[in-house]
Design a protein around this motif. Sequence first.
Motif, short mmCIF file in Angstrom:
data_model
loop_
_atom_site.label_atom_id
_atom_site.label_comp_id
_atom_site.label_asym_id
_atom_site.label_seq_id
_atom_site.Cartn_x
_atom_site.Cartn_y
_atom_site.Cartn_z
N GLY A 370 0.81 -1.21 0.00
CA GLY A 370 0.00 0.00 0.00
C GLY A 370 0.85 1.26 0.00
N THR A 371 0.19 2.40 -0.19
CA THR A 371 0.88 3.68 -0.16
C THR A 371 1.50 3.92 1.21
N GLY A 372 2.80 4.26 1.23
CA GLY A 372 3.48 4.51 2.49
C GLY A 372 3.95 3.25 3.19
N GLN A 529 2.18 -0.63 -7.94
CA GLN A 529 0.91 -0.73 -7.22
C GLN A 529 0.00 -1.75 -7.91
N ARG A 530 0.39 -2.17 -9.14
CA ARG A 530 -0.45 -3.08 -9.92
C ARG A 530 0.03 -4.52 -9.75
N CYS A 531 -0.87 -5.38 -9.30
CA CYS A 531 -0.47 -6.78 -9.15
C CYS A 531 -0.29 -7.45 -10.51
N ILE A 567 -4.87 -7.00 -1.99
CA ILE A 567 -4.43 -6.10 -3.07
C ILE A 567 -4.88 -6.63 -4.41
N CYS A 568 -4.69 -7.93 -4.65
CA CYS A 568 -5.07 -8.53 -5.93
C CYS A 568 -6.57 -8.44 -6.17
N LEU A 569 -7.36 -8.78 -5.16
CA LEU A 569 -8.81 -8.78 -5.33
C LEU A 569 -9.39 -7.37 -5.42
#
Length: 579
Positions: A370-372, A529-531, A567-569
């Motif tokens: 995630g961000t950060g 950020q893209r799986c 993240i993936c879902l």
Amino acid sequence: MIRLRRFLKDYKKECIIGPICKLIEAVLELLVPLVMAKIIDVGVKNGDSDYVVKMGWLMVLLAVLGLSFALVCQYLASKASQGFGTKVRSALFKHINSLSHAELDKLGTPSLITRMTNDINQVQQSVAMSIRLLTRAPFIVAGALVMAMTINLKMSVIFFISALLIALTLYFVMSKSIPIFTAMQKKLDKIGLISRENLSGNRVIRAFSKQKSEKERIDFATEDLAKTSIRVSRLSALLSPVTYAVTDLAIVAIVWFGAVNVNSGSGMLSGDIIALVNYMTQILLAMIVVANLVILLTKASASAKRIDDVFKTHPSVVEKNHDNIKTFADTNTPKIKFDNVCFTYGDGADELSDISFEIKRGQTVGIIGGTGSGKSTLIGLIPRFYDVKSGSVSVDGVDVKEYPFLQLRGQMGIVPQQSVLFSGTVRDNMKWGNKNATDEEIINVLKIAQAYDFVSKLPKGLDSYVEQGGKNFSGGQKQRLCIARGIAAKPKILILDDSFSALDFATDAALRKALKESTENMTVIIVTQRCSTIKNADLILVLDDGELAGQGTHDELFENCETYREICLSQLSETEAKR
């Protein structure tokens, strides 16, 4: 100022001869009132026109000689000050480039730019004025006092009282002005910061219709600077009126008491009064010069301290070795290894905690979170932009702290989050990491980065001009050119820090396919950020709030790592994620 004197060591001759020339000029200037007194007391009084003409030519000679010495001093002062400024600017730029990211973050870009330009110009100007006037003005004052004593000892008391009053005024103004000038430079930094943000973020400001609020912001900063400038100007404005007032009163006293002495026949002549008035005028002019010099030196003192603060800032990341070290890594030695790494910015909480993993040669590794979560922080430790708080980072089995920077970073191609292109041609930018790259090699890396299609359509191809920051290219085009530049360096480790964010999915897929085919022996690290971008990576590292939440392949993590699965879902359906 004293700490910066080392930059004048190559200009010792100019710094010695220049003031000597000014002293000679001052001596010649101090002789003029005596010659004038002789003309009045001898030539005019006795009606001797030949004597007046002879002494007149002597005054012309003194003026010509004084001008000649002044011109020599001016030349030497210019040479020394310009050379000094060049050396300081060069040394400061070199020192700034030696600082690690932590120090650069602390000092700030706008402040460093102000110090490199405005502050150095202030100090450079003070060097020139010091050579020209720092010895001359006090010598004129002291010389005039001595000459006044030789003419009439009692009358010289007026000179001493005047000089003391003016000196006290100078001390008062100088002591009050230095802190204000320091504050002014800081406020100038703030204006530089706001200006830089407005120029670089102009499109964002217009998109949000924030022109009015940004104008108010810059107006507030400039008004704050103006108020401080007015405050110090009021102090500085005291110098000239006080100096003139004291000197004019002294001249009135000289004429008054001088006339009394002449009338009483005490041995004082009319020419002596003229000489004393001239000496007082010389003191006045010298004091005005000193007043302006005090203001200039006060500004320069504040600027010199700011420059010296940068020189006194030492990098937290330093080289242990400057010569290349030998590595004996075999195929079983990890290309990159993190061993219980903890990292923090300053004295805050840990940004990374207990990170441990190994990357083998030739692997493609994805880093997601995630961000950060600490993704960019983590890869910043590999080229040693920052040093770890504890644990170790090694490349080819050797701790990165043992490598010289050139050897460590020379085997890496880094494409940062923010796409940065430099003014010049496309070819110039492609040669940043490999100055010997041929056009054929450049075209090949442009094709890998999916950039050749639009570069080939440019009017001049590889010779097409790139504006500052690459402003004549779109975000996706800049990213692809930066990726091509990273690959052109033929690195052993290619680090792509969220470098696909501006690319559409088709270009993203084509680029990843081309990378896989052309970087067989290259270790590739992709932060994203893209799986979907790292789905087929050999190893995926999942970061969550500075901790390693999981590592493995896509299938392993999707089944066993809840963070990765979420993240993936959030981006793909379960069917697409499992495909």
